[in-house]
Design an enzyme around this catalytic site. Structure first.
Site, PDB file in Angstrom:
ATOM      1  N   ASN A  11      55.830 -13.524  17.142  1.00 23.22           N
ATOM      2  CA  ASN A  11      57.246 -13.637  16.805  1.00 23.22           C
ATOM      3  C   ASN A  11      58.058 -13.674  18.106  1.00 23.22           C
ATOM      4  OD1 ASN A  11      59.957 -12.744  16.332  1.00 23.22           O
ATOM      5  ND2 ASN A  11      59.366 -12.158  14.268  1.00 23.22           N
ATOM      6  N   ASP A  13      61.424 -14.009  18.397  1.00 24.16           N
ATOM      7  CA  ASP A  13      62.861 -13.739  18.208  1.00 24.16           C
ATOM      8  C   ASP A  13      63.510 -13.103  19.437  1.00 24.16           C
ATOM      9  OD1 ASP A  13      62.502 -14.553  15.603  1.00 24.16           O
ATOM     10  OD2 ASP A  13      62.721 -12.566  14.714  1.00 24.16           O
ATOM     11  N   HIS A  14      62.784 -12.149  20.038  1.00 26.95           N
ATOM     12  CA  HIS A  14      63.468 -11.347  21.057  1.00 26.95           C
ATOM     13  C   HIS A  14      63.530 -12.009  22.426  1.00 26.95           C
ATOM     14  CE1 HIS A  14      64.442  -8.545  18.089  1.00 26.95           C
ATOM     15  NE2 HIS A  14      63.181  -8.421  17.717  1.00 26.95           N
ATOM     16  N   HIS A  47      62.612 -15.735  12.997  1.00 25.40           N
ATOM     17  CA  HIS A  47      63.518 -15.340  11.919  1.00 25.40           C
ATOM     18  C   HIS A  47      64.897 -15.919  12.189  1.00 25.40           C
ATOM     19  CE1 HIS A  47      65.205 -11.656   9.458  1.00 25.40           C
ATOM     20  NE2 HIS A  47      65.646 -12.820   9.010  1.00 25.40           N
ATOM     21  N   ARG A  49      68.286 -15.656  11.311  1.00 26.36           N
ATOM     22  CA  ARG A  49      69.147 -14.727  10.575  1.00 26.36           C
ATOM     23  C   ARG A  49      70.467 -15.381  10.213  1.00 26.36           C
ATOM     24  NH1 ARG A  49      68.930  -9.182  10.137  1.00 26.36           N
ATOM     25  NH2 ARG A  49      66.933  -8.311  10.732  1.00 26.36           N
ATOM     26  N   ARG A  53      71.786 -13.998  15.283  1.00 22.52           N
ATOM     27  CA  ARG A  53      71.862 -13.082  16.434  1.00 22.52           C
ATOM     28  C   ARG A  53      70.795 -13.378  17.476  1.00 22.52           C
ATOM     29  NH1 ARG A  53      69.998  -7.452  13.620  1.00 22.52           N
ATOM     30  NH2 ARG A  53      71.670  -8.029  12.218  1.00 22.52           N
ATOM     31  N   GLU A  74      60.832 -16.978   9.022  1.00 20.57           N
ATOM     32  CA  GLU A  74      61.296 -15.822   8.254  1.00 20.57           C
ATOM     33  C   GLU A  74      62.725 -16.097   7.826  1.00 20.57           C
ATOM     34  OE1 GLU A  74      60.923 -12.332  10.608  1.00 20.57           O
ATOM     35  OE2 GLU A  74      58.763 -12.474  10.700  1.00 20.57           O
ATOM     36  N   THR A 104      67.103  -4.256  12.596  1.00 20.12           N
ATOM     37  CA  THR A 104      65.938  -5.084  12.353  1.00 20.12           C
ATOM     38  C   THR A 104      65.652  -5.023  10.862  1.00 20.12           C
ATOM     39  OG1 THR A 104      63.604  -5.426  12.928  1.00 20.12           O
ATOM     40  CG2 THR A 104      64.360  -3.150  12.875  1.00 20.12           C
ATOM     41  N   THR A 105      64.592  -5.689  10.410  1.00 22.96           N
ATOM     42  CA  THR A 105      64.282  -5.703   8.982  1.00 22.96           C
ATOM     43  C   THR A 105      63.684  -4.351   8.614  1.00 22.96           C
ATOM     44  OG1 THR A 105      63.802  -8.035   9.311  1.00 22.96           O
ATOM     45  CG2 THR A 105      63.214  -7.101   7.178  1.00 22.96           C
ATOM     46  N   GLU A 155      53.354 -10.287   2.859  1.00 23.30           N
ATOM     47  CA  GLU A 155      53.235  -9.644   4.168  1.00 23.30           C
ATOM     48  C   GLU A 155      53.675  -8.202   3.989  1.00 23.30           C
ATOM     49  OE1 GLU A 155      54.494 -11.693   7.705  1.00 23.30           O
ATOM     50  OE2 GLU A 155      54.993  -9.795   8.701  1.00 23.30           O
ATOM     51  N   HIS A 195      55.403  -5.776  11.581  1.00 28.57           N
ATOM     52  CA  HIS A 195      56.588  -4.969  11.922  1.00 28.57           C
ATOM     53  C   HIS A 195      56.186  -3.703  12.679  1.00 28.57           C
ATOM     54  CE1 HIS A 195      60.958  -4.728  11.604  1.00 28.57           C
ATOM     55  NE2 HIS A 195      60.714  -3.485  11.956  1.00 28.57           N
ATOM     56  N   GLY A 196      56.601  -3.697  13.928  1.00 31.22           N
ATOM     57  CA  GLY A 196      56.434  -2.498  14.745  1.00 31.22           C
ATOM     58  C   GLY A 196      55.062  -2.341  15.380  1.00 31.22           C
ATOM     59  N   GLY A 217      55.981  -9.139  17.307  1.00 27.83           N
ATOM     60  CA  GLY A 217      56.997  -9.678  18.199  1.00 27.83           C
ATOM     61  C   GLY A 217      57.532  -8.705  19.217  1.00 27.83           C
TER      62      GLY A 217
END
Ligand code: PXP
Length: 253
Positions: A11, A13-14, A47, A49, A53, A74, A104-105, A155, A195-196, A217
Site C-alpha cells: 500500500n 498511500d503514505h 486508497h 479517499r 488526503r 480501496e 485511518t480506517t 480482507e 492493517h497495522g 503500507g
C-alpha cells in the site's frame, strides 16, 4: 506438503501523504509502486479517499497506465467511488468504511448492519470483472454477512491484533482471526488480511495457511525512512515467506 504462496500487496498511500505535505510531485507514489514491484510485491494497493488526503485521482490513472502489477483500489461504498472504479477497472476493489474525521480506517465495514445496497455495489463491480473484497473485522457475524453479499473475497482488519499487548491479549485476538479465517474458508471465501502489520506482527498472521494475501503500507513506508523502501519490502517479504513455510512445513508454491 506444498503451501499456497502468500501474496504481498504494498500500500503506497503514505508516499502520497508525504508528497502532499508540500503540494509538489515528490515523492512520487508511482515510483514507489515501481520499486515495490522490483522488490517482490505481487500487487499495489491504494486508497482513494473521499477527501483525497493522500492518493489522488491522477495517481490512480498513472498506476493503471504505468504499473504492470495488479491494482487493488480501496474505496468507500459510494456512488462517486463506484463510478471511478468502473471507469478504471482495476484488478480488484476493496470496499472499506470511511469517515472523514478518522486518521485511518479504524474498523472494518459493518456489512451486517449496512444501511445501503452493498450487495448491489459488489454486483456492479463484479459485472466489470473487478474482484471485490470487503474489509471486515474478524467476527463471524461479519464473515457471514459478507458472504451473503456475493463478494468472493474478504480482507480481515487485523489492526486490533497488531495494537494489542503481546501475551494473552494478542493471543486472544489471533484466535479471533484464526476462527474468522476458518469460517470464511468454509463458506468458500478467499481471505486477505491487513492493517497495522509490521516486522514484529506479520509472522503469526502469515502463518495462517488459508490467508492468501496481506496488504501492508504504513509500516513499510515508515521503515523506508531508515533503510530504504526496497530493503523494507524485501525484509517483510522474507518474514512472510519464512513464516508461511515454517507453519506449513513446506516451501511456498
Ligand atoms: N488494507 C486495508 C483495507 C486498509 O484500509 C489499509 C490501510 O489503508 C491497509 C490494508 C494497510 O494498512 P497499513 O497501512 O496499516 O499497513
Amino acid at each position: 506438503m506444498i503451501s499456497r504462496r502468500l501474496r504481498m500487496g504494498v500500500n503506497i498511500d503514505h508516499v502520497a501523504t508525504i508528497r502532499n505535505a508540500r503540494g509538489g510531485p515528490h515523492p512520487d507514489p508511482v515510483r514507489a509502486a515501481r520499486m515495490a514491484a522490483a522488490a517482490g510485491a505481487d500487487g499495489i494497493t491504494a486508497h482513494l479517499r473521499e477527501d483525497r488526503r493522500h492518493i489522488s485521482d491522477n495517481d490512480i490513472q498513472r498506476l493503471m497506465d504505468e504499473i504492470d502489477l495488479p491494482l487493488n483500489l480501496e474505496m468507500a461504498g459510494t456512488e462517486e467511488m463506484l463510478s471511478i472504479a468502473l471507469r478504471h477497472k482495476p484488478h480488484a476493489a476493496c470496499i472499506v468504511p470511511e469517515r472523514r474525521e478518522e486518521r485511518t480506517t479504524e474498523n472494518g465495514l459493518d456489512v451486517a448492519g449496512a444501511n445501503y445496497d452493498l450487495a448491489g455495489y459488489v454486483a456492479r463491480l463484479a459485472d466489470s470483472a473487478i474482484r471485490v473484497s470487503l474489509f471486515i473485522d474478524p467476527n463471524l457475524e461479519q464473515v457471514e454477512a459478507a458472504h451473503r453479499t456475493g463478494a468472493p473475497v474478504i480482507e480481515l482488519h487485523v489492526g486490533t491484533y497488531c495494537e494489542s499487548a503481546a501475551g494473552s491479549e494478542r493471543d486472544a485476538e489471533l484466535e479471533r482471526i484464526i476462527n474468522a479465517v476458518q469460517a470464511a474458508t468454509d463458506l468458500g471465501l478467499e481471505v486477505h488480511a491487513g492493517h497495522g502489520l509490521s516486522f514484529g506482527t506479520v509472522g503469526p498472521i502469515a502463518a495462517i495457511p488459508d490467508i492468501m494475501e496481506l496488504n501492508i503500507g504504513h509500516f513499510l513506508i515508515g521503515e523506508a525512512i531508515f533503510g530504504g523502501l526496497e530493503s523494507s519490502i524485501t525484509r517483510m517479504r522474507a518474514l512472510m515467506d519464512n513464516s508461511r513455510a515454517a507453519a506449513t512445513g513446506a516451501r511456498s508454491a
